[in-house]
Design a protein around this motif. Structure first.
Motif, PDB file in Angstrom:
ATOM      1  N   LYS A  14     -28.791 -55.151  43.983  1.00 53.49           N
ATOM      2  CA  LYS A  14     -27.891 -55.448  44.962  1.00 53.49           C
ATOM      3  C   LYS A  14     -26.504 -55.028  44.624  1.00 53.49           C
ATOM      4  N   ASP A 128     -23.293 -57.759  51.422  1.00 50.53           N
ATOM      5  CA  ASP A 128     -24.260 -57.469  50.238  1.00 50.53           C
ATOM      6  C   ASP A 128     -25.522 -56.633  50.713  1.00 50.53           C
ATOM      7  N   SER A 130     -28.980 -55.277  49.576  1.00 49.87           N
ATOM      8  CA  SER A 130     -30.052 -55.331  48.658  1.00 49.87           C
ATOM      9  C   SER A 130     -31.130 -54.209  48.928  1.00 49.87           C
TER      10      SER A 130
END
Length: 168
Positions: A14, A128, A130
């Protein structure tokens, strides 16, 4: 940067970045425009829809560029076809997978989530990103993650600049 090596050979990582002076909703609009991400992401020369409605689950985009070396050789365009598998406009998240490519990614899935970074909507946001992917021949996970991190940071700055300096 968070890196996990799964004992079942799946790479997971991530990368994140924080933007100031822009809202999560403003940045979400860029990500929802799934077929036009080349406007923001460095290394993507083109990005366009090949199936379905832009931003709707099931749609597929073609992305071409030079950010990640193709399996076809040094001078060939790297490309992938990416299918949007989930969209949550309330949580500002989307998930997509690579369904075909020439960059060696097998079983690749990404989730992007955009959240406010402060107490109110105006105090900035966090992105974020991932990823889960089978190990990629010729790559070390940490180097791949550095490439994703650099790309995310540059894309975020471009988005931030477009929103804070719209006339430039």
């Amino acid at each position: 940067m968070k890196v996990e090596k799964n004992s079942e050979t799946k790479w997971q990582a991530k990368v994140s970045t924080v933007l100031k002076g822009v809202t999560a909703d403003q940045i979400w609009a860029f990500y929802r425009d799934f077929f036009n991400f080349h406007k923001w992401f460095p290394g993507l020369a083109s990005c366009y829809g090949v199936h379905g409605a832009n931003g709707e689950p099931g749609c597929i985009r073609y992305c071409g560029g030079f950010s990640i070396k193709s399996e076809d050789g040094e001078d060939s365009v790297s490309w992938s076809k990416e299918k949007l598998t989930a969209v949550d406009p309330i949580q500002r998240s989307l998930t997509y997978e690579i369904v075909d490519c020439n960059i060696g990614f097998k079983s690749y899935e990404s989730t992007v989530k955009i959240t406010p970074s402060g107490r109110d909507a105006e105090s900035g946001c966090r992105i974020d990103w991932s990823i889960k992917v089978d190990p990629v021949k010729g790559w070390v996970l940490e180097d791949l993650v550095k490439k994703f991190e650099a790309g995310l940071n540059r894309a975020a700055r471009r988005m931030e600049e477009a929103l804070t300096n719209p006339e430039e």
